[in-house]
Design a protein around this motif. Structure first.
Motif, PDB file in Angstrom:
ATOM      1  N   MET A 171       0.842  -1.194   0.000  1.00 17.80           N
ATOM      2  CA  MET A 171       0.000   0.000   0.000  1.00 17.80           C
ATOM      3  C   MET A 171       0.882   1.249   0.000  1.00 17.80           C
ATOM      4  N   HIS A 172       0.405   2.262  -0.679  1.00 17.37           N
ATOM      5  CA  HIS A 172       1.191   3.487  -0.856  1.00 17.37           C
ATOM      6  C   HIS A 172       0.627   4.599   0.022  1.00 17.37           C
ATOM      7  N   PRO A 173       1.420   5.168   0.967  1.00 17.58           N
ATOM      8  CA  PRO A 173       0.924   6.238   1.831  1.00 17.58           C
ATOM      9  C   PRO A 173       1.073   7.613   1.190  1.00 17.58           C
ATOM     10  N   ILE A 174       0.073   8.456   1.388  1.00 18.16           N
ATOM     11  CA  ILE A 174       0.113   9.832   0.881  1.00 18.16           C
ATOM     12  C   ILE A 174      -0.257  10.763   2.036  1.00 18.16           C
ATOM     13  N   PRO A 175       0.594  11.750   2.349  1.00 16.38           N
ATOM     14  CA  PRO A 175       0.274  12.691   3.434  1.00 16.38           C
ATOM     15  C   PRO A 175      -1.045  13.407   3.177  1.00 16.38           C
ATOM     16  N   CYS A 176      -1.840  13.544   4.221  1.00 15.49           N
ATOM     17  CA  CYS A 176      -3.195  14.060   4.073  1.00 15.49           C
ATOM     18  C   CYS A 176      -3.632  14.716   5.378  1.00 15.49           C
ATOM     19  N   VAL A 177      -4.404  15.787   5.268  1.00 12.71           N
ATOM     20  CA  VAL A 177      -5.022  16.424   6.428  1.00 12.71           C
ATOM     21  C   VAL A 177      -6.517  16.481   6.172  1.00 12.71           C
ATOM     22  N   LEU A 178      -7.305  15.885   7.055  1.00 13.22           N
ATOM     23  CA  LEU A 178      -8.756  15.980   6.934  1.00 13.22           C
ATOM     24  C   LEU A 178      -9.206  17.241   7.667  1.00 13.22           C
ATOM     25  N   MET A 179      -9.954  18.090   6.964  1.00 17.84           N
ATOM     26  CA  MET A 179     -10.376  19.353   7.546  1.00 17.84           C
ATOM     27  C   MET A 179     -11.853  19.602   7.268  1.00 17.84           C
ATOM     28  N   ARG A 180     -12.482  20.269   8.232  1.00 10.90           N
ATOM     29  CA  ARG A 180     -13.797  20.845   7.974  1.00 10.90           C
ATOM     30  C   ARG A 180     -13.577  22.275   7.516  1.00 10.90           C
ATOM     31  N   GLY A 181     -14.197  22.618   6.426  1.00 13.85           N
ATOM     32  CA  GLY A 181     -14.193  23.993   5.953  1.00 13.85           C
ATOM     33  C   GLY A 181     -15.619  24.460   5.824  1.00 13.85           C
ATOM     34  N   GLY A 182     -16.049  25.387   6.682  1.00 16.13           N
ATOM     35  CA  GLY A 182     -17.438  25.817   6.660  1.00 16.13           C
ATOM     36  C   GLY A 182     -18.356  24.647   6.918  1.00 16.13           C
TER      37      GLY A 182
ATOM     38  N   SER B  60       2.332  18.920  -4.359  1.00 16.85           N
ATOM     39  CA  SER B  60       3.565  18.160  -4.594  1.00 16.85           C
ATOM     40  C   SER B  60       3.457  16.700  -4.172  1.00 16.85           C
ATOM     41  N   ASP B  61       2.444  16.349  -3.391  1.00 11.53           N
ATOM     42  CA  ASP B  61       2.262  14.960  -2.945  1.00 11.53           C
ATOM     43  C   ASP B  61       1.361  14.154  -3.867  1.00 11.53           C
ATOM     44  N   LEU B  62       0.857  14.782  -4.928  1.00 15.84           N
ATOM     45  CA  LEU B  62      -0.031  14.101  -5.869  1.00 15.84           C
ATOM     46  C   LEU B  62       0.595  14.101  -7.263  1.00 15.84           C
TER      47      LEU B  62
ATOM     48  N   ASP C 100       1.460  14.811 -11.105  1.00 16.87           N
ATOM     49  CA  ASP C 100       1.291  15.981 -11.961  1.00 16.87           C
ATOM     50  C   ASP C 100       0.287  15.710 -13.081  1.00 16.87           C
ATOM     51  N   ASP C 101       0.262  14.470 -13.548  1.00 14.47           N
ATOM     52  CA  ASP C 101      -0.649  14.104 -14.622  1.00 14.47           C
ATOM     53  C   ASP C 101      -2.092  14.125 -14.112  1.00 14.47           C
ATOM     54  N   GLU C 102      -2.962  14.864 -14.791  1.00 15.03           N
ATOM     55  CA  GLU C 102      -4.334  15.054 -14.324  1.00 15.03           C
ATOM     56  C   GLU C 102      -5.106  13.741 -14.268  1.00 15.03           C
ATOM     57  N   GLU C 103      -4.968  12.904 -15.280  1.00 14.64           N
ATOM     58  CA  GLU C 103      -5.707  11.642 -15.306  1.00 14.64           C
ATOM     59  C   GLU C 103      -5.266  10.730 -14.164  1.00 14.64           C
ATOM     60  N   ALA C 104      -3.964  10.653 -13.934  1.00 17.42           N
ATOM     61  CA  ALA C 104      -3.458   9.813 -12.844  1.00 17.42           C
ATOM     62  C   ALA C 104      -3.882  10.373 -11.490  1.00 17.42           C
ATOM     63  N   ARG C 105      -3.864  11.686 -11.366  1.00 19.98           N
ATOM     64  CA  ARG C 105      -4.297  12.322 -10.110  1.00 19.98           C
ATOM     65  C   ARG C 105      -5.761  12.031  -9.823  1.00 19.98           C
ATOM     66  N   ASN C 106      -6.598  12.175 -10.825  1.00 21.68           N
ATOM     67  CA  ASN C 106      -8.030  11.958 -10.628  1.00 21.68           C
ATOM     68  C   ASN C 106      -8.326  10.510 -10.257  1.00 21.68           C
ATOM     69  N   GLU C 107      -7.652   9.576 -10.905  1.00 20.01           N
ATOM     70  CA  GLU C 107      -7.858   8.165 -10.579  1.00 20.01           C
ATOM     71  C   GLU C 107      -7.428   7.882  -9.143  1.00 20.01           C
ATOM     72  N   LEU C 108      -6.345   8.500  -8.729  1.00 17.66           N
ATOM     73  CA  LEU C 108      -5.876   8.335  -7.355  1.00 17.66           C
ATOM     74  C   LEU C 108      -6.904   8.869  -6.361  1.00 17.66           C
ATOM     75  N   LEU C 109      -7.492  10.026  -6.652  1.00 19.22           N
ATOM     76  CA  LEU C 109      -8.484  10.607  -5.748  1.00 19.22           C
ATOM     77  C   LEU C 109      -9.739   9.745  -5.671  1.00 19.22           C
ATOM     78  N   LEU C 110     -10.130   9.120  -6.787  1.00 20.66           N
ATOM     79  CA  LEU C 110     -11.280   8.218  -6.767  1.00 20.66           C
ATOM     80  C   LEU C 110     -11.027   7.045  -5.826  1.00 20.66           C
ATOM     81  N   GLN C 111      -9.796   6.529  -5.836  1.00 23.21           N
ATOM     82  CA  GLN C 111      -9.445   5.436  -4.933  1.00 23.21           C
ATOM     83  C   GLN C 111      -9.417   5.910  -3.485  1.00 23.21           C
TER      84      GLN C 111
ATOM     85  N   VAL D 142      -3.545  22.105  -2.604  1.00 24.81           N
ATOM     86  CA  VAL D 142      -2.975  23.424  -2.346  1.00 24.81           C
ATOM     87  C   VAL D 142      -1.471  23.404  -2.603  1.00 24.81           C
ATOM     88  N   GLY D 143      -0.992  24.465  -3.212  1.00 20.34           N
ATOM     89  CA  GLY D 143       0.447  24.590  -3.444  1.00 20.34           C
ATOM     90  C   GLY D 143       0.836  26.041  -3.601  1.00 20.34           C
TER      91      GLY D 143
END
Length: 354
Positions: A1-12, A22-24, A26-37, A63-64
């Motif tokens: 399993m691959h760990p990715i730094p993450c902060v869970l936040m409530r906003g409003g 920088s932790d995700l 750069d390729d948009e398609e690969a990023r989106n697939e990762l977020l779906l997982q 954010v960057g």
């Protein structure tokens, strides 16, 4: 399993994971697939991910540092669909935006400057600028405080958001169709683009009072089908093409309220009714009201709004402060929000070769 730094936040009134760009990938398609997982998209409970199984809790902020002069950070909002395995990056989210300033400061992207720190944010989705004023006594983000917002229990430190160039967030025009009123499927609407592209509809035009509970509206399948038909026709007229797989424009039912909140709204995301109100939606409604040409004019005299507009939503009220824009085009809108850091660590996803 691959760990990715993450902060869970409530906003409003929203909640979701925050990532450094920088932790995700750069390729948009690969990023989106990762977020779906990560979120567990494709299941109504998002049971195999950290999504909350509801549009307000299936959101991601990336954010960057910004390369734009005079801007501190870039913020990309990603709406992750719950039951469909897809994402939409067409809109901004003002509630998630509430937590961008604290996140950026705590991640070292912005240096604290006294008891309060102003973070200048560029929303990548809409190329709009927002200033977030965050409480930073002793150089640390403060989350506890006495500010309360409807839709969130308890109190927290205030965060003030000021939208600097909200008009034409996606189309460059306040009225993308070229007129302040249009008719789709026999219903008069106003297509507005200010902070968020929206389709304003008198609740009575669709046989509604306008103060129904979100679940009551969601469960009315005939109503929801017609609302989507109008939204798709409006989206085409606004220049977005086929919007059946997009979350913009947002349909909004408007109706008369009372002296304490002259406007009542039911805001859709777009296929479920928001249990409160999107911040970008509130900004757009305030600007449309001040313009005095949209359907809101049928309910409110813009001259009666003196620097502040209260909007009633299912969880209470939201106030938008308005100050004159030096350009004279539209008021600059500011809102009070709160945010909270919920946890930080790593979120795990299967390795690519698994």
């Amino acid at each position: 399993m691959h760990p990715i730094p993450c902060v869970l936040m409530r906003g409003g009134t929203s909640k979701g994971p925050f990532f450094l760009a920088s932790d995700l990938p750069d390729d948009e398609e690969a990023r989106n697939e990762l977020l779906l997982q990560i979120m567990g998209s494709g299941n109504e409970l998002e049971i195999d991910g950290i999504g909350g199984g509801y549009p307000q809790t299936s959101k991601v902020a990336i954010v960057g540092p910004s390369s734009t002069e005079g801007v501190d950070v870039d913020y990309l909002f990603v709406q992750v669909m719950v039951e469909q395995r897809r994402v939409d990056v067409s809109p901004n989210c003002g509630n998630m935006l509430s937590a961008v300033g604290p996140f950026a400061i705590e991640k070292g992207l912005v240096k604290p400057s006294g008891d309060t720190t102003c973070v200048r944010i560029r929303n990548v989705n809409t190329d709009t600028l927002i200033e977030a004023t965050v409480q930073t006594p002793n150089g640390q983000v403060r989350y506890d405080g006495d500010a309360a917002i409807d839709g969130v229990p308890g109190t927290a430190a205030p965060i003030h958001l000021t939208f600097l160039n909200a008009i034409g967030a996606r189309t460059g025009k306040l009225y993308p169709t070229g007129q302040s009123r249009d008719t789709f499927d026999g219903v008069e609407v106003s297509c507005v683009d200010a902070a968020m592209p929206m389709v304003l509809i008198h609740a009575s035009s669709l046989g509604k009072r306008g103060d129904e509970a979100p679940a009551e509206l969601d469960d009315d399948k005939a109503f929801m089908t017609r609302l989507e038909l109008i939204r798709c026709q409006a989206g085409l007229a606004m220049g977005f093409g086929d919007v059946s797989d997009k979350v913009i424009p947002k349909p909004v039912l408007i109706s008369k309220s009372d002296a304490h909140a002259p406007l009542t709204v039911r805001y859709f995301m777009p296929h479920r009714c928001h249990k409160a109100l999107a911040i970008t939606g509130a900004v757009g409604l305030a600007i449309a009201c001040s313009n005095g040409e949209s359907l809101i004019r049928d309910l409110i005299d813009p001259d009666s709004i003196k620097g502040e507009m209260d909007i009633a939503h299912p969880s209470g009220r939201l106030s938008v402060a308005m100050t004159p824009d030096p350009s004279g085009q539209a008021p600059i809108c500011s809102l009070l929000r709160t945010a909270r850091r919920l946890f930080s660590g790593d979120v795990f996803v299967p390795d690519a070769n698994d």
